[in-house]
Design an enzyme around this catalytic site. Structure first.
Site, PDB file in Angstrom:
ATOM      1  N   HIS A 308       0.858  -1.189   0.000  1.00  0.00           N
ATOM      2  CA  HIS A 308       0.000   0.000   0.000  1.00  0.00           C
ATOM      3  C   HIS A 308       0.887   1.229   0.000  1.00  0.00           C
ATOM      4  CE1 HIS A 308      -3.112   2.853   1.181  1.00  0.00           C
ATOM      5  NE2 HIS A 308      -3.957   1.953   0.751  1.00  0.00           N
ATOM      6  N   ASP A 366      -7.973  -5.413   0.453  1.00  0.00           N
ATOM      7  CA  ASP A 366      -8.545  -6.260  -0.586  1.00  0.00           C
ATOM      8  C   ASP A 366      -8.001  -7.672  -0.612  1.00  0.00           C
ATOM      9  OD1 ASP A 366     -10.480  -4.639  -1.570  1.00  0.00           O
ATOM     10  OD2 ASP A 366      -9.063  -3.461  -2.725  1.00  0.00           O
TER      11      ASP A 366
END
Ligand code: ACO
Length: 434
Positions: A308, A366
């Site tokens: 991320h 996710d």
């Protein structure tokens, strides 16, 4: 009193420039470089926005090093455990948790706007049955800008609010219709007696010929996932919505631009990509080979659902989703979903691998969300649509915040030009022949 500034020195000219430091309530201070070009003749260069605050916002706070996420100051863990999606929606839009009357009134308002125009329903027929639902979403949500002429004056706060309510209320209806179109079934109209997620499940899975009972586990799991996906400060899709909106564009068109940005596999498309990746990996024995590919710079393969831009620690949303995976799977027949077991092993192996440790790559929201959606019967192609329904709230809240700012200006970044210098047009006969 000492000024809260930082000074930069131009080594080319020796000139010094004092720049104001702006401090928020949390997070690092930002250097206000608004006068840099005027004073020193330089732009700043930060293509992926790794060190650039693009706006001021009071909605969502992330501390990526600590793995912290707050909506309006409230930790995501508390909201996921104690709140519900419409309450969180209210919080994100209006800044405070609602009292019971406010929540009732807000829920009634959202329910009032769940229907879509009959003409809009006909738009679906223009899409071939195998169109990706995100493509349909982009088109249909964008086309909302051709309706609702009573709420197009974005300088009018009532118009903005009406557009916001419509967007949030209609998104599940539009999404479920995209799915129904893809499987050749009739659309199911919204049932305003149901909860936000219950209504969505009903529109997705009920058929006129049979009764449909909403599974409370599915309804709750979806509600929590929607809370987790509702906002995430200035991510790619939200920044897209803000930039589109900064020109004064129609709000529905701005949300369609957010859907477009969300679709990419580096962003919201990752939940669909994770499932495909797990299916490709197939079994635990194959994990080392795929990890080796993820580490190989010559191979474009990446571990989807890992890494991320902001989190250099465990994504706090992923912790909640991982726990929820156990709960949801325990409640179903596919108690032992081999993909979940594979994902857990993949996470364990990756988190003990030097490359992933050094690069601070952890599962993001996710990595596990697709496994839950799969267990709830949501088809893989709809995963990013689910994200879009929830994130609409964040897009709308951020758009409303931006438009309401007294100093709001069009977003207009500059560039580092590295194309050809000035040259004169050459007649066709003067150009080199192939
Ligand atoms: N697998 C393997 N290596 C990775 C991964 C990954 N998933 N993610 C990052 N890296 C490596 C990069 O190769 C790079 O290595 P290097 O410094 O040795 O060259 C380093 O980590 C930094 O990666 P960047 O791409 O520069 O990081 P950036 O912040 O630009 O990208 C992103 C973040 C896009 C999320 C990236 O981690 C990625 O592609 N992850 C997979 C896709 C994904 O899961 N996206 C969902 C994000 S969450 C969301 O949007 C809801």
């Amino acid at each position: 009193m000492k000024k809260d500034t930082t000074t930069i020195t131009d080594n080319n000219t020796g000139r010094q420039l004092e720049l104001l430091l702006r401090r928020g309530t949390s997070g690092p201070a930002v250097v206000d470089i608004g006068h840099l070009y005027h004073e020193l003749g330089y732009f700043t260069y930060d293509p992926g926005f790794t060190s650039t605050a693009s706006c001021r916002s009071g909605i969502t706070y992330i501390d990526g090093e600590q793995g912290i996420l707050h909506y309006r100051g409230y930790p995501i863990e508390q909201l996921a455990e104690k709140s519900n999606f419409l309450e969180v929606t209210y919080l994100l839009l209006y800044g405070e948790l609602p009292n019971p009357q406010q929540l009732d009134a807000f829920t009634a308002t959202i329910r009032h706007h769940t229907m879509i125009n009959k003409s809009l329903e006909r738009f679906y027929d223009g899409f071939y049955h195998d169109a990706h639902p995100m493509a349909i979403m982009m088109g249909v949500v964008g086309s909302l800008s051709a309706f609702y002429h009573d709420s197009t004056d974005i300088r009018n706060p009532q118009h903005r609010e009406l557009a916001a309510h419509r967007m949030i209320a209609k998104m599940p209806t539009i999404a479920a219709a995209s799915y129904k179109h893809s499987i050749g079934e009739s659309f199911v109209y919204p049932n305003n007696n149901l909860s936000y997620c219950g209504n969505f499940l009903n529109m997705m899975f009920s058929v006129p010929s049979e009764p449909y009972i909403i599974d409370p586990v599915a309804e709750k799991a979806m509600d929590v996932l929607f809370i987790l996906h509702a906002d995430h400060e200035q991510n790619a899709s939200t920044s897209t919505v803000r930039l589109a909106g900064s020109s004064g564009a129609n709000p529905f068109a701005c949300i369609a631009s957010g859907i477009a940005a969300l679709w990419g596999p580096a962003h919201g498309g990752a939940n669909e990509a994770v499932l495909h990746m797990l299916e490709e990996i197939g079994k635990v024995d194959n994990i080392p080979a795929f990890l080796a590919r993820a580490k190989d710079k010559k191979d474009p393969f990446r571990l989807m659902g890992f890494g991320h831009r902001v989190y250099k620690n465990y994504d706090p949303r992923a912790q909640i989703v991982r726990r929820m995976c156990h709960e949801v799977l325990d409640s179903r027949e596919q108690h032992k979903d081999p993909l979940f077991e594979l994902a857990v092993r993949l996470e364990e192996i990756a988190l003990s691998d030097d490359y992933f440790i050094e690069h601070k790559l952890y599962p993001n929201v996710d990595f596990y969300s697709g496994i839950i959606y799969k267990a709830l019967g949501i088809p893989t192609q709809m995963f990013t649509v689910m994200f879009a329904i929830a994130r609409t709230v964040g897009w709308v809240a951020q758009w409303m915040e931006m438009i309401a700012e007294p100093q709001q200006r069009i977003g207009r970044p500059r560039q580092l030009y590295d194309g050809p210098g000035r040259r004169d047009y050459r007649e066709m006969n003067d150009r080199e022949q192939a």
